[in-house]
Design a protein around this motif. Structure first.
Motif, short mmCIF file in Angstrom:
data_model
loop_
_atom_site.label_atom_id
_atom_site.label_comp_id
_atom_site.label_asym_id
_atom_site.label_seq_id
_atom_site.Cartn_x
_atom_site.Cartn_y
_atom_site.Cartn_z
N TYR A 241 -17.81 12.05 -18.18
CA TYR A 241 -18.75 12.05 -19.30
C TYR A 241 -18.06 11.86 -20.65
O TYR A 241 -18.57 12.29 -21.68
N HIS B 198 -8.26 1.82 -20.41
CA HIS B 198 -8.57 1.86 -18.97
C HIS B 198 -7.26 2.09 -18.22
O HIS B 198 -6.41 1.21 -18.16
N THR C 25 -21.96 0.70 -11.87
CA THR C 25 -20.91 -0.31 -11.65
C THR C 25 -20.69 -0.65 -10.18
O THR C 25 -20.36 -1.79 -9.85
N HIS D 166 -27.67 12.84 -13.65
CA HIS D 166 -26.82 13.29 -14.76
C HIS D 166 -27.62 13.90 -15.91
O HIS D 166 -27.04 14.43 -16.85
N SER E 100 -18.66 1.59 -19.32
CA SER E 100 -19.20 1.36 -17.97
C SER E 100 -19.36 2.70 -17.27
O SER E 100 -18.54 3.61 -17.47
N THR E 101 -20.42 2.81 -16.48
CA THR E 101 -20.69 4.08 -15.81
C THR E 101 -20.93 3.85 -14.32
O THR E 101 -21.66 2.92 -13.94
N GLY E 102 -20.37 4.72 -13.49
CA GLY E 102 -20.65 4.65 -12.05
C GLY E 102 -22.14 4.90 -11.81
O GLY E 102 -22.78 4.23 -10.99
#
Ligand SMILES: Cc1cc2nc3c(=O)[nH]c(=O)nc-3n(C[C@H](O)[C@H](O)[C@H](O)COP(=O)(O)O)c2cc1C
Length: 201
Positions: free
Chosen positions: A69, A9, A151, A120, A106-108
């Protein structure tokens, strides 16, 4: 089983999600946590060191936010340098054979956004195909990802729930109690992990 978390991260100081997940992971005795951006701020990944660490573990977790992605750049650099021919893959490359690989992502975008009708267009697992096939090429079993969706919209309570779930997942893996048959049928591990009663609604 011995669990290794390779955490990537680049903006951890601003993280809402992974800061919680990492706190949960740190409280699990016996789990090895390796913060790649902390160890390799200059991207100078040491293959020998990483390979020695990998060999001491049975479950390899790539934990990261979803960036375009995929994973953040250092994770790709790590793969490019560490998963060498003749060591990780190829005729003589059997060092990782029989180990498990999974991603904690984690994904927005929220869960609906990662459906065929959503923004998406595909489930998160489909975007992870290069990771899945890389694991297979290295003779590892790729497990479906554990995904924290949406998130930006998550409440503090929901963040706590995900952290609890992650802790339970780590304990389940360590105890070798993951139901592999079920795990192979689902696209995300989230729902396989029951919430502890104290936080469950
Ligand atoms: C460079 C960049 C690329 C991103 N790409 C995606 C993406 O492809 N799909 C998505 O759902 N979210 C994307 N996001 C949102 C992040 O995944 C999200 O902010 C992160 O998972 C939140 O975790 P954190 O609180 O630990 O930082 C992106 C964010 C950044 C900064």
């Amino acid at each position: 089983m011995k669990v290794l978390i390779l955490f990537a991260h680049p903006a951890f100081e601003r993280s809402r999600v992974h800061s919680r997940l990492i706190n949960a992971a740190k409280q699990q005795p016996g789990v090895t946590l390796r913060d790649l951006y902390e160890v390799y701020p200059d991207f100078d990944v040491h293959p020998d060191t990483e390979q020695q660490i990998l060999q001491k573990h049975d479950v390899i977790i790539f934990q990261h936010p979803l960036y375009w992605y995929s994973g953040p750049a250092l994770l790709k650099q790590w793969m490019d340098l560490v998963l060498e021919h003749g060591w990780a893959y190829g005729k003589e490359g059997v060092a990782l054979k029989g180990k498990y690989m999974l991603q904690v992502i984690s994904t927005g975008g929220n869960e609906h956004a990662y459906s065929p009708e959503g923004h998406h267009g595909h489930p998160v697992k489909q975007f992870m195909l290069p990771f899945e096939q890389s694991a297979k090429l290295c003779n590892m079993e790729y497990l479906s990802p554990f995904v924290v969706h949406g998130t930006n919209q998550l409440t503090e309570l929901q963040l706590d729930e995900y952290a609890e779930r992650y802790a339970t997942l780590l304990q389940t893996l360590q105890a070798d109690r993951l139901d592999l048959q079920k795990a192979r049928q689902i696209s995300e591990l989230n729902n396989l992990i029951a919430l502890p009663p104290i936080i469950s609604k």
